[in-house]
Design an enzyme around this catalytic site. Sequence first.
Site, short mmCIF file in Angstrom:
data_model
loop_
_atom_site.label_atom_id
_atom_site.label_comp_id
_atom_site.label_asym_id
_atom_site.label_seq_id
_atom_site.Cartn_x
_atom_site.Cartn_y
_atom_site.Cartn_z
N THR A 136 0.87 -1.19 0.00
CA THR A 136 0.00 0.00 0.00
C THR A 136 0.90 1.23 0.00
O THR A 136 1.96 1.24 0.64
CB THR A 136 -0.95 0.02 1.21
OG1 THR A 136 -0.21 0.23 2.41
CG2 THR A 136 -1.78 -1.26 1.30
N GLY A 137 0.48 2.26 -0.72
CA GLY A 137 1.36 3.41 -0.89
C GLY A 137 2.57 3.01 -1.71
O GLY A 137 3.71 3.34 -1.37
N GLY A 138 2.31 2.31 -2.80
CA GLY A 138 3.41 1.81 -3.64
C GLY A 138 3.68 2.65 -4.87
O GLY A 138 4.48 2.27 -5.72
N TYR B 10 0.92 13.37 14.15
CA TYR B 10 1.61 12.39 13.29
C TYR B 10 2.31 11.34 14.17
O TYR B 10 2.20 10.13 13.93
CB TYR B 10 2.62 13.12 12.40
CG TYR B 10 3.50 12.23 11.57
CD1 TYR B 10 3.06 11.73 10.34
CD2 TYR B 10 4.78 11.88 12.00
CE1 TYR B 10 3.87 10.92 9.57
CE2 TYR B 10 5.60 11.06 11.23
CZ TYR B 10 5.14 10.58 10.02
OH TYR B 10 5.95 9.77 9.27
N1 LIG Z 1 10.08 10.22 4.14
C1 LIG Z 1 10.31 10.21 5.45
O1 LIG Z 1 11.23 10.88 5.92
C2 LIG Z 1 9.48 9.34 6.36
C3 LIG Z 1 9.94 9.14 7.66
C4 LIG Z 1 9.21 8.32 8.51
C5 LIG Z 1 8.07 7.70 8.06
N2 LIG Z 1 7.63 7.92 6.79
C6 LIG Z 1 6.43 7.18 6.38
O2 LIG Z 1 6.77 6.36 5.27
C7 LIG Z 1 5.59 6.07 4.50
C8 LIG Z 1 5.91 6.31 3.04
O3 LIG Z 1 6.28 7.63 2.89
P1 LIG Z 1 7.25 8.16 1.74
O4 LIG Z 1 8.27 9.01 2.40
O5 LIG Z 1 7.67 7.07 0.84
O6 LIG Z 1 6.24 9.20 1.04
P2 LIG Z 1 5.52 9.25 -0.36
O7 LIG Z 1 6.51 9.22 -1.47
O8 LIG Z 1 4.60 10.41 -0.24
O9 LIG Z 1 4.69 7.90 -0.42
C9 LIG Z 1 3.47 7.74 0.25
C10 LIG Z 1 2.65 6.73 -0.51
O10 LIG Z 1 1.44 6.51 0.21
C11 LIG Z 1 0.34 6.78 -0.65
N3 LIG Z 1 -0.77 7.24 0.16
C12 LIG Z 1 -0.85 8.34 0.94
N4 LIG Z 1 -2.06 8.41 1.49
C13 LIG Z 1 -2.75 7.32 1.06
C14 LIG Z 1 -4.07 6.85 1.27
N5 LIG Z 1 -4.95 7.50 2.05
N6 LIG Z 1 -4.44 5.70 0.66
C15 LIG Z 1 -3.58 5.03 -0.13
N7 LIG Z 1 -2.35 5.44 -0.39
C16 LIG Z 1 -1.94 6.58 0.21
C17 LIG Z 1 0.85 7.82 -1.64
O11 LIG Z 1 0.09 7.86 -2.83
P3 LIG Z 1 -1.14 8.92 -2.98
O12 LIG Z 1 -0.70 10.21 -2.36
O13 LIG Z 1 -1.38 9.00 -4.46
O14 LIG Z 1 -2.27 8.31 -2.27
C18 LIG Z 1 2.23 7.22 -1.90
O15 LIG Z 1 2.17 6.12 -2.78
C19 LIG Z 1 4.50 6.94 5.10
O16 LIG Z 1 3.72 6.12 5.97
C20 LIG Z 1 5.26 7.99 5.90
O17 LIG Z 1 4.51 8.47 6.99
C21 LIG Z 1 8.31 8.72 5.93
#
Ligand SMILES: NC(=O)c1ccc[n+]([C@@H]2O[C@H](COP(=O)([O-])OP(=O)(O)OC[C@H]3O[C@@H](n4cnc5c(N)ncnc54)[C@H](OP(=O)(O)O)[C@@H]3O)[C@@H](O)[C@H]2O)c1
Length: 247
Positions: A12-14, A150
């Site tokens: 999910t979120g791929g 968050y």
């Molecule tokens: N980057 C960081 O520094 C960091 C640090 C700690 C944790 N995280 C966590 O890591 C995870 C991935 O983040 P990332 O950094 O890879 O960010 P990203 O590139 O924004 O990826 C997030 C993914 O989740 C999807 N998404 C968001 N809301 C959604 C929803 N309601 N239903 C289905 N898909 C959804 C997005 O697609 P759509 O927007 O099109 O839905 C996207 O595919 C998140 O849970 C984030 O909180 C990130």
Amino acid sequence: MGKYEGKRVVITGGSSGFGLATAQLLVDEGARVLITGRDQAALDAARDRLGRSAVAVRSDAASLPDIDALADRVKAEFGTVDALFANAGVNGFAPFEATSEELFDQLLTINAKGPYFTIQKLAPLLAEGSGVVLTTSVANVLGLPMLSAYAAGKAAVRSMTRSLARELLPRKIRVNAVSPGPIDSGILEKSMPREAADQAKAQMAADNPMLRMGTPLEVATTVLFLAFDATYTTGAELAVDGGGSQL
Ligand SMILES: NC(=O)c1ccc[n+]([C@@H]2O[C@H](COP(=O)([O-])OP(=O)(O)OC[C@H]3O[C@@H](n4cnc5c(N)ncnc54)[C@H](OP(=O)(O)O)[C@@H]3O)[C@@H](O)[C@H]2O)c1
């Protein structure tokens, strides 16, 4: 033969960030992946990049009907699943005094309720010996400013990793969490103007013990370790944070 030949994995979120990096490693090594996200254009671009081994499904992690439909689609595409990466998530920054009910609900619904019910609905499809990985955050153990809602959602994810690991143990399903620190995935740019994101990233790199941000690939390799290689590990969390939560 690729390391993940014959494996079927749901992410999910791929469509971007860690989820897409993980999907890429998997298809490069022979797996089939089903990725989700909300934005159709991003899903189409991701599917084009990943090629014929990928299925992209529009599905909102905040919607129970969407999660039910996702489970039906996964069953139709794969039958059973070897790994589930419950990763969909958003960030949201606000001082505690200014955090609205709307922002609180959005963060807790997508980031905590989403993975909980995704795992519940897909659990019947998880093969014996499969691995589930949730995405939490180092914010779950740090008192960081602007991130109280968050961080609460990610702490819930940390907690459910333990509980679900216990409850799925009889079916020999392992449940672990990856806990990223500051990773340059593009997520910051989604919630603030470019200039502010650049400033925030420079500050995060300067504050990190390794003096840099991490990459989506560094998270993806950890996810696959937890999902497939860490066969005597369940209920655990592995930080990918340059030492930020430890040193
Ligand atoms: N980057 C960081 O520094 C960091 C640090 C700690 C944790 N995280 C966590 O890591 C995870 C991935 O983040 P990332 O950094 O890879 O960010 P990203 O590139 O924004 O990826 C997030 C993914 O989740 C999807 N998404 C968001 N809301 C959604 C929803 N309601 N239903 C289905 N898909 C959804 C997005 O697609 P759509 O927007 O099109 O839905 C996207 O595919 C998140 O849970 C984030 O909180 C990130």
